[in-house]
Design a protein around this motif. Structure first.
Motif, PDB file in Angstrom:
ATOM      1  N   GLU A 178       0.926  -1.439   0.077  1.00  0.00           N
ATOM      2  CA  GLU A 178       0.032   0.082  -0.185  1.00  0.00           C
ATOM      3  C   GLU A 178       0.924   1.323  -0.018  1.00  0.00           C
ATOM      4  O   GLU A 178       1.972   1.260   0.647  1.00  0.00           O
ATOM      5  N   TYR A 179       0.370   2.156  -0.945  1.00  0.00           N
ATOM      6  CA  TYR A 179       1.189   3.433  -1.032  1.00  0.00           C
ATOM      7  C   TYR A 179       0.599   4.379   0.012  1.00  0.00           C
ATOM      8  O   TYR A 179      -0.694   4.640  -0.340  1.00  0.00           O
ATOM      9  N   VAL A 180       1.277   4.792   1.037  1.00  0.00           N
ATOM     10  CA  VAL A 180       0.596   5.785   1.980  1.00  0.00           C
ATOM     11  C   VAL A 180       1.616   7.055   2.217  1.00  0.00           C
ATOM     12  O   VAL A 180       2.526   7.123   1.910  1.00  0.00           O
ATOM     13  N   LYS A 181       0.632   7.920   2.919  1.00  0.00           N
ATOM     14  CA  LYS A 181       1.558   9.105   3.285  1.00  0.00           C
ATOM     15  C   LYS A 181       2.768   8.933   4.060  1.00  0.00           C
ATOM     16  O   LYS A 181       3.865   9.484   4.201  1.00  0.00           O
ATOM     17  N   GLY A 182       2.348   8.306   5.063  1.00  0.00           N
ATOM     18  CA  GLY A 182       3.188   7.768   6.217  1.00  0.00           C
ATOM     19  C   GLY A 182       3.214   8.882   7.377  1.00  0.00           C
ATOM     20  O   GLY A 182       3.050  10.037   7.225  1.00  0.00           O
ATOM     21  N   ALA A 183       3.477   8.361   8.505  1.00  0.00           N
ATOM     22  CA  ALA A 183       3.551   9.201   9.688  1.00  0.00           C
ATOM     23  C   ALA A 183       4.918   9.595  10.067  1.00  0.00           C
ATOM     24  O   ALA A 183       5.690   8.803   9.751  1.00  0.00           O
ATOM     25  N   THR A 184       4.771  10.972  10.464  1.00  0.00           N
ATOM     26  CA  THR A 184       6.503  11.336  10.886  1.00  0.00           C
ATOM     27  C   THR A 184       6.698  11.149  12.403  1.00  0.00           C
ATOM     28  O   THR A 184       5.818  11.519  13.198  1.00  0.00           O
ATOM     29  N   ILE A 185       7.690  10.524  12.485  1.00  0.00           N
ATOM     30  CA  ILE A 185       8.335  10.742  14.227  1.00  0.00           C
ATOM     31  C   ILE A 185       9.490  11.430  14.179  1.00  0.00           C
ATOM     32  O   ILE A 185      10.580  11.359  13.845  1.00  0.00           O
ATOM     33  N   THR A 186       9.182  12.580  15.144  1.00  0.00           N
ATOM     34  CA  THR A 186      10.515  13.488  15.233  1.00  0.00           C
ATOM     35  C   THR A 186      10.528  13.780  16.534  1.00  0.00           C
ATOM     36  O   THR A 186       9.831  13.428  17.588  1.00  0.00           O
ATOM     37  N   GLY A 187      11.696  14.634  17.044  1.00  0.00           N
ATOM     38  CA  GLY A 187      11.948  14.919  18.424  1.00  0.00           C
ATOM     39  C   GLY A 187      13.315  15.566  18.315  1.00  0.00           C
ATOM     40  O   GLY A 187      14.175  15.831  17.457  1.00  0.00           O
ATOM     41  N   ILE A 188      13.683  15.656  19.615  1.00  0.00           N
ATOM     42  CA  ILE A 188      15.020  16.275  20.084  1.00  0.00           C
ATOM     43  C   ILE A 188      15.983  15.249  20.334  1.00  0.00           C
ATOM     44  O   ILE A 188      15.588  14.134  20.901  1.00  0.00           O
ATOM     45  N   ALA A 189      17.087  15.343  19.619  1.00  0.00           N
ATOM     46  CA  ALA A 189      18.335  14.486  19.766  1.00  0.00           C
ATOM     47  C   ALA A 189      19.577  15.085  19.817  1.00  0.00           C
ATOM     48  O   ALA A 189      19.804  16.233  19.303  1.00  0.00           O
ATOM     49  N   PRO A 190      20.587  14.570  20.379  1.00  0.00           N
ATOM     50  CA  PRO A 190      22.045  15.255  20.429  1.00  0.00           C
ATOM     51  C   PRO A 190      22.395  15.620  18.958  1.00  0.00           C
ATOM     52  O   PRO A 190      22.228  14.703  18.032  1.00  0.00           O
ATOM     53  N   ALA A 191      22.989  16.857  18.801  1.00  0.00           N
ATOM     54  CA  ALA A 191      23.404  17.168  17.520  1.00  0.00           C
ATOM     55  C   ALA A 191      24.573  16.523  17.020  1.00  0.00           C
ATOM     56  O   ALA A 191      25.118  15.755  17.560  1.00  0.00           O
TER      57      ALA A 191
END
Length: 460
Positions: free
Chosen positions: A361-374
């Motif tokens: 299935e072709y989907v938009k996809g969910a974004t997982i994001t957040g803060i992490a050490p540079a």
């Protein structure tokens, strides 16, 4: 362009399909015409005309060989009966077995052995007996028809039904105009060979079909099945589907592949796209030079989907697979291609037979994001469990930029929702996201995957 079954039949095909019986059939046709000329006979005339006609179309296109098989069987049967008649078998008109045995002569035995041997056992490499025995351990080697039936029946019952009714008559739009599909209609991307069976069994709309519509490619690189399947990057494949889009939606919601597409006919796609080069290379082995798939082969979209089971892809997920079938064209090459990738290109694929037909299935996809050490490397992992119990590793890697990271994921960890795909292939649990020594887990809902939602997970 690459319709193999429409090419003239070759001597190798003839021997593989019929053995010596093909040539015996010519002799039988000659005898038929002799009898027709000598004494008009309607039955012989019908058989002769029918056989010559089917023979002619088979010589032009090898796809008609399975029609001519009926004629060959009748013709060699006729020839065999004439040989037995000539040897005196018609004299056995008694039902008394003892009397028949007493009247048996050497010519009867020789003629019977001759007929059985020539028709059934010669040549030894391509006789009906040899072909039957070669297939006997696993039954008839098929084109994966059962697996297609299984997968498409699942699609019909477990994916949203389009508004376009299956049993209806449609008015053809004016030349140059598109059909007015509704917002709930969608396409199914696959190779054109399978377009009609997708329509017939799944009641869904294929992007390409055996009328050779939707193939795309050519010098203009038109969007279609060929350009999608050999796309060297996910983004390029997405662009193909988006260009085929209607009503602001991509032209296809689902993609179907099979082992034949993944392992046997990739160069056919490339030929239609006029980009047929570099998909195979030569390597030196203990047995000399061997031709093997190149890295370019494994970079194609059909490989990313079928061979790698969407590992690392952002917008495509495996939702169902059929049972494996290693006794099919393509299916019998799967483990070999995976082994080549592991040995030559440093891969870590499981050497196993996976589903012969797979639905994505072709989907938009969910974004997982957040803060992490540079500048730290961030990895995302999960284990996908398919409906036949296979486990597939799924992972992505990125680098935190300016103290943030981001992944787009296609799999929901919380299961399907009503009126959407009722997938039976899904993650074993939450996603695990790791930055340095710190790992955290997070779930993603189906609605976020379909709508492109965002969830936050800080790694500090």
């Amino acid at each position: 362009l690459t319709i193999a079954e429409a090419s003239p039949i070759t001597p190798e095909m003839i021997m593989g399909n019929f053995g010596y019986n093909y040539y015996l059939a010519y002799l039988a046709i000659g005898i038929l015409f002799y009898y027709i000329i000598k004494k008009s006979n309607a039955e012989y005339t019908l058989l002769a005309v029918w056989s010559v006609f089917v023979l002619a179309i088979m010589l032009a296109q090898n796809r008609f060989a399975y029609y001519y098989a009926v004629n060959v069987a009748i013709l060699v049967g006729l020839l065999g009966s004439l040989v037995l008649d000539f040897s005196g078998w018609k004299r056995f008109d008694s039902n008394n077995v003892v009397e028949c045995v007493k009247n048996t002569r050497i010519q009867h035995i020789i003629s019977l052995v001759l007929v059985i041997t020539v028709i059934g056992f010669l040549p030894s490499s391509a006789s009906p007996y040899r072909n039957t025995m070669d297939a006997a351990p696993w039954g008839a080697v098929s084109g994966g028809y059962y697996e297609w039936y299984d997968a498409l029946t699942w699609m019909k019952d477990n994916t949203p039904e389009p508004d376009l009714p299956y049993y209806s008559i449609y008015e053809k739009p004016p030349r140059g105009e598109l059909y007015p599909y509704s917002g709930n209609d969608y396409g199914v991307m696959s190779w054109w060979d399978y377009g009609h069976i997708i329509t017939y069994r799944a009641h869904r709309i294929p992007n390409a079909n055996p009328f050779q519509a939707g193939i795309g490619g050519g010098a203009e690189q038109r969007p279609g099945a060929s350009t999608f399947l050999i796309a060297p990057a996910e983004e390029e494949a997405n662009d193909v589907l988006d260009k085929l889009g209607i009503n602001g939606k991509p032209g296809a919601r689902y993609v179907i592949s099979n082992a034949y597409m993944a392992y046997s006919i990739l160069t056919v796609f490339a030929e239609w796209a006029e980009m047929n080069y570099g998909y195979y290379t030569q390597v030196q082995t203990s047995s000399g030079l061997q031709v093997v798939p190149s890295q370019k082969y494994y970079d194609t979209m059909v490989a990313k989907l079928h061979i790698f089971d969407t590992n690392g892809l952002k917008n495509y997920r495996l939702v169902h697979e059929s049972t494996p079938n290693p006794y099919t064209r393509g299916g019998n090459e799967e483990t070999g291609y995976k082994n080549v990738y592991n040995v030559l290109y440093g891969g870590n694929l499981q050497i196993e037979n996976s589903g012969y037909v797979k639905i994505f299935e072709y989907v938009k996809g969910a974004t997982i994001t957040g803060i992490a050490p540079a500048d730290v490397t961030v990895t995302l992992t999960n284990t996908i469990v398919t409906n036949i119990g296979r486990t597939v590793s799924y992972s992505q890697t990125t680098t935190a930029v300016n103290g943030t990271y981001s992944f787009t994921v296609p799999y929901s960890t919380l299961g399907p929702i009503p009126e959407e795909t009722q997938f039976d292939t899904k993650p074993a649990g939450p996603y695990t996201v790791t930055a340095g020594e710190l790992s955290k887990q997070i779930d993603v809902s189906e609605r976020y995957v379909l709508d492109g939602g965002t969830v936050t997970l800080d790694l500090v």
